[in-house]
Design a protein around this motif. Structure first.
Motif, PDB file in Angstrom:
ATOM      1  N   ALA A  85       0.831  -1.212   0.000  1.00 29.46           N
ATOM      2  CA  ALA A  85       0.000   0.000   0.000  1.00 29.46           C
ATOM      3  C   ALA A  85       0.861   1.257   0.000  1.00 29.46           C
ATOM      4  CB  ALA A  85      -0.930  -0.011   1.210  1.00 29.46           C
ATOM      5  N   GLN A  86       1.988   1.212   0.703  1.00 28.50           N
ATOM      6  CA  GLN A  86       2.879   2.369   0.733  1.00 28.50           C
ATOM      7  C   GLN A  86       3.425   2.669  -0.665  1.00 28.50           C
ATOM      8  OE1 GLN A  86       6.065   2.065   3.565  1.00 28.50           O
ATOM      9  NE2 GLN A  86       6.958   4.037   3.026  1.00 28.50           N
ATOM     10  N   VAL A  87       3.862   1.636  -1.367  1.00 26.93           N
ATOM     11  CA  VAL A  87       4.384   1.824  -2.721  1.00 26.93           C
ATOM     12  C   VAL A  87       3.279   2.277  -3.661  1.00 26.93           C
ATOM     13  CG1 VAL A  87       5.426   0.649  -4.695  1.00 26.93           C
ATOM     14  CG2 VAL A  87       6.264   0.178  -2.384  1.00 26.93           C
ATOM     15  N   ALA A  88       2.085   1.682  -3.536  1.00 28.69           N
ATOM     16  CA  ALA A  88       0.972   2.056  -4.408  1.00 28.69           C
ATOM     17  C   ALA A  88       0.578   3.514  -4.199  1.00 28.69           C
ATOM     18  CB  ALA A  88      -0.221   1.139  -4.143  1.00 28.69           C
ATOM     19  N   LEU A  89       0.570   3.970  -2.944  1.00 29.93           N
ATOM     20  CA  LEU A  89       0.247   5.371  -2.661  1.00 29.93           C
ATOM     21  C   LEU A  89       1.288   6.295  -3.291  1.00 29.93           C
ATOM     22  CD1 LEU A  89      -1.373   7.574  -1.203  1.00 29.93           C
ATOM     23  CD2 LEU A  89       0.050   7.167   0.806  1.00 29.93           C
ATOM     24  N   ALA A  90       2.558   5.979  -3.114  1.00 30.93           N
ATOM     25  CA  ALA A  90       3.609   6.823  -3.679  1.00 30.93           C
ATOM     26  C   ALA A  90       3.514   6.891  -5.194  1.00 30.93           C
ATOM     27  CB  ALA A  90       4.981   6.299  -3.249  1.00 30.93           C
ATOM     28  N   ARG A  91       3.171   5.778  -5.829  1.00 32.55           N
ATOM     29  CA  ARG A  91       3.076   5.751  -7.292  1.00 32.55           C
ATOM     30  C   ARG A  91       1.986   6.675  -7.821  1.00 32.55           C
ATOM     31  NH1 ARG A  91       3.677  -0.806  -7.972  1.00 32.55           N
ATOM     32  NH2 ARG A  91       5.966  -0.880  -8.039  1.00 32.55           N
ATOM     33  N   TYR A 111      10.026  -5.198  -2.265  1.00 33.41           N
ATOM     34  CA  TYR A 111       9.764  -4.003  -3.070  1.00 33.41           C
ATOM     35  C   TYR A 111      11.056  -3.187  -3.184  1.00 33.41           C
ATOM     36  CZ  TYR A 111       4.819  -5.032  -2.584  1.00 33.41           C
ATOM     37  OH  TYR A 111       3.590  -5.648  -2.635  1.00 33.41           O
ATOM     38  N   PRO A 112      11.668  -3.143  -4.378  1.00 29.30           N
ATOM     39  CA  PRO A 112      12.896  -2.364  -4.524  1.00 29.30           C
ATOM     40  C   PRO A 112      12.676  -0.865  -4.339  1.00 29.30           C
ATOM     41  CG  PRO A 112      12.126  -3.185  -6.654  1.00 29.30           C
ATOM     42  CD  PRO A 112      11.306  -3.862  -5.598  1.00 29.30           C
ATOM     43  N   GLU A 113      11.417  -0.421  -4.385  1.00 29.48           N
ATOM     44  CA  GLU A 113      11.124   0.993  -4.159  1.00 29.48           C
ATOM     45  C   GLU A 113      11.218   1.378  -2.681  1.00 29.48           C
ATOM     46  OE1 GLU A 113       8.302  -0.455  -7.490  1.00 29.48           O
ATOM     47  OE2 GLU A 113       9.012  -1.179  -5.547  1.00 29.48           O
ATOM     48  N   LEU A 114      11.171   0.401  -1.792  1.00 31.31           N
ATOM     49  CA  LEU A 114      11.209   0.674  -0.356  1.00 31.31           C
ATOM     50  C   LEU A 114      12.649   0.637   0.155  1.00 31.31           C
ATOM     51  CD1 LEU A 114       8.178  -1.372   1.010  1.00 31.31           C
ATOM     52  CD2 LEU A 114       8.330   1.088   0.633  1.00 31.31           C
ATOM     53  N   THR A 172       8.902  12.404  -0.228  1.00 30.37           N
ATOM     54  CA  THR A 172       9.228  11.165   0.470  1.00 30.37           C
ATOM     55  C   THR A 172       8.032  10.730   1.309  1.00 30.37           C
ATOM     56  OG1 THR A 172      11.615  11.514   0.525  1.00 30.37           O
ATOM     57  CG2 THR A 172      10.700  10.125   2.250  1.00 30.37           C
ATOM     58  N   PHE A 173       7.743   9.428   1.269  1.00 29.13           N
ATOM     59  CA  PHE A 173       6.669   8.799   2.040  1.00 29.13           C
ATOM     60  C   PHE A 173       7.336   7.890   3.062  1.00 29.13           C
ATOM     61  CE2 PHE A 173       4.911  10.206  -1.838  1.00 29.13           C
ATOM     62  CZ  PHE A 173       3.536  10.329  -1.720  1.00 29.13           C
ATOM     63  N   MET A 174       7.316   8.278   4.325  1.00 30.93           N
ATOM     64  CA  MET A 174       8.002   7.518   5.362  1.00 30.93           C
ATOM     65  C   MET A 174       6.997   6.946   6.351  1.00 30.93           C
ATOM     66  SD  MET A 174      11.252   8.590   7.768  1.00 30.93           S
ATOM     67  CE  MET A 174      12.406   8.471   6.405  1.00 30.93           C
ATOM     68  N   VAL A 210      12.273   0.693  13.342  1.00 28.55           N
ATOM     69  CA  VAL A 210      12.101   0.174  11.984  1.00 28.55           C
ATOM     70  C   VAL A 210      11.260   1.181  11.207  1.00 28.55           C
ATOM     71  CG1 VAL A 210      11.263  -1.717  10.538  1.00 28.55           C
ATOM     72  CG2 VAL A 210      12.214  -2.200  12.812  1.00 28.55           C
ATOM     73  N   ILE A 211      11.871   1.772  10.212  1.00 32.68           N
ATOM     74  CA  ILE A 211      11.222   2.793   9.390  1.00 32.68           C
ATOM     75  C   ILE A 211      11.425   2.392   7.931  1.00 32.68           C
ATOM     76  CG2 ILE A 211      11.321   5.207   8.623  1.00 32.68           C
ATOM     77  CD1 ILE A 211      10.420   5.346  11.352  1.00 32.68           C
ATOM     78  N   ARG A 212      10.385   2.511   7.139  1.00 30.66           N
ATOM     79  CA  ARG A 212      10.588   2.287   5.707  1.00 30.66           C
ATOM     80  C   ARG A 212      10.114   3.516   4.939  1.00 30.66           C
ATOM     81  NH1 ARG A 212       6.077  -1.752   6.465  1.00 30.66           N
ATOM     82  NH2 ARG A 212       4.233  -0.737   5.555  1.00 30.66           N
ATOM     83  N   ARG A 213      10.827   3.817   3.866  1.00 27.35           N
ATOM     84  CA  ARG A 213      10.509   5.023   3.112  1.00 27.35           C
ATOM     85  C   ARG A 213      10.565   4.736   1.619  1.00 27.35           C
ATOM     86  NH1 ARG A 213      16.349   7.736   3.559  1.00 27.35           N
ATOM     87  NH2 ARG A 213      16.949   7.522   1.385  1.00 27.35           N
ATOM     88  N   CYS A 214       9.878   5.553   0.865  1.00 23.17           N
ATOM     89  CA  CYS A 214      10.044   5.559  -0.583  1.00 23.17           C
ATOM     90  C   CYS A 214       9.953   7.004  -1.060  1.00 23.17           C
ATOM     91  CB  CYS A 214       9.055   4.663  -1.304  1.00 23.17           C
ATOM     92  SG  CYS A 214       7.330   4.908  -0.912  1.00 23.17           S
ATOM     93  N   THR A 215      10.650   7.285  -2.146  1.00 24.11           N
ATOM     94  CA  THR A 215      10.766   8.660  -2.637  1.00 24.11           C
ATOM     95  C   THR A 215      10.302   8.744  -4.074  1.00 24.11           C
ATOM     96  OG1 THR A 215      12.629   9.112  -1.153  1.00 24.11           O
ATOM     97  CG2 THR A 215      12.377  10.562  -3.053  1.00 24.11           C
ATOM     98  N   VAL A 216       9.401   9.682  -4.336  1.00 18.33           N
ATOM     99  CA  VAL A 216       8.921   9.951  -5.685  1.00 18.33           C
ATOM    100  C   VAL A 216       9.875  10.927  -6.353  1.00 18.33           C
ATOM    101  CG1 VAL A 216       7.010  10.925  -7.040  1.00 18.33           C
ATOM    102  CG2 VAL A 216       6.526   9.542  -5.004  1.00 18.33           C
ATOM    103  N   LEU A 217      10.211  10.669  -7.607  1.00 18.43           N
ATOM    104  CA  LEU A 217      11.148  11.507  -8.343  1.00 18.43           C
ATOM    105  C   LEU A 217      10.439  12.690  -8.996  1.00 18.43           C
ATOM    106  CD1 LEU A 217      13.249   8.707 -10.070  1.00 18.43           C
ATOM    107  CD2 LEU A 217      13.854  10.017  -8.028  1.00 18.43           C
ATOM    108  N   THR A 218      11.168  13.793  -9.139  1.00 18.38           N
ATOM    109  CA  THR A 218      10.642  14.961  -9.834  1.00 18.38           C
ATOM    110  C   THR A 218      10.399  14.608 -11.296  1.00 18.38           C
ATOM    111  OG1 THR A 218      11.867  16.430  -8.370  1.00 18.38           O
ATOM    112  CG2 THR A 218      11.123  17.354 -10.453  1.00 18.38           C
TER     113      THR A 218
END
Length: 235
Positions: free
Chosen positions: A4-10, A28-31, A70-72, A220-228
């Motif tokens: 869900a975290q990756v889907a939201l960021a996408r 998930y390589p995005e995390l 960033t979605f953390m 334990v924290i996981r993050r993903c970052t959306v690119l410009t």
């Protein structure tokens, strides 16, 4: 959940696959997983997963396409410490003396992940393949936000040198600006709660984590970052 975290960021754009693949998480390589737990027993290891996160920085500044947002997500948090602090670089820039702003407005800075990784986490350097996949990137020292049209400083710990200056002179200027801009900035200290998601704009904020007891506490924290997006020209 990780999915869900990756889907939201996408929904906000292309999600970064971080070159430091040892931090990829949950299939998930995005995390990007920041955890002090041992992979075998899931107990505190005593080691900080990435000490570079303890220093003011902005995610993805070392790429040609920098971090948009960033979605953390906090999975587990320590009883004390392990906060995330945010510094507003609109006020960090505008609070600098006028002559300093005039000096830095036309300058460009090289951001280099290998540089910041080596000096903060030298015992676990980047591999040659990771270095090749993450070459240094050049950006203006001062950027105008494409949505707010406000100027902000774009430095932080990944910033290595100033293109227009001798190396050591540029290093000294970067170190001074990183300190002075935060001193001028509005700063927010965030205390995490479990199962909490925080989203921020990397284009106008620096952030850093705070220390915690890595021997006895769990974080334990996981993050993903959306690119410009490419089409904005804000790269």
């Amino acid at each position: 959940s990780p999915a869900a975290q990756v889907a939201l960021a996408r929904r906000f754009g292309e999600v970064q696959t971080h070159v430091m693949n040892q931090y990829h998480a949950d299939g998930y390589p995005e995390l990007y997983l920041l955890s002090n737990l041992t992979p075998e027993g899931g107990v505190p290891s005593g080691n900080h997963p990435d000490r570079g996160t303890l220093v003011w920085h902005t995610d993805g500044s070392w790429q040609r396409r920098t971090g948009l947002a960033t979605f953390m997500f906090a999975v587990e948090i320590p009883a004390n410490g392990g906060e995330t602090h945010f510094a507003d670089m609109y006020s960090g820039y505008s609070g600098l003396p006028a002559d300093v702003r005039a000096r830095i407005d036309p300058l460009h800075v090289v951001h280099n992940l290998d540089f910041s990784r080596s000096r903060r986490h030298g015992e676990e350097p980047m591999t040659e393949a990771q270095r090749k996949a993450a070459p240094p990137a050049t950006h203006p020292v001062v950027r105008t936000h494409p949505d707010t049209h406000r100027k902000s400083l774009f430095l932080g710990d990944h910033a290595e040198y100033i293109v227009e200056l001798p190396y050591q002179e540029g290093r000294a200027l970067i170190e001074r600006l990183n300190v002075d801009s935060v001193a001028c900035a509005a700063v927010y200290h965030h205390t995490w709660r479990p199962n909490q998601l925080v989203v921020w704009d990397n284009r106008c904020l620096l952030h850093r984590a705070t220390e915690y007891d890595t021997v006895h506490e769990r974080r334990v924290i996981r993050r993903c970052t959306v690119l410009t997006p490419e089409e904005t020209g804000y790269v």
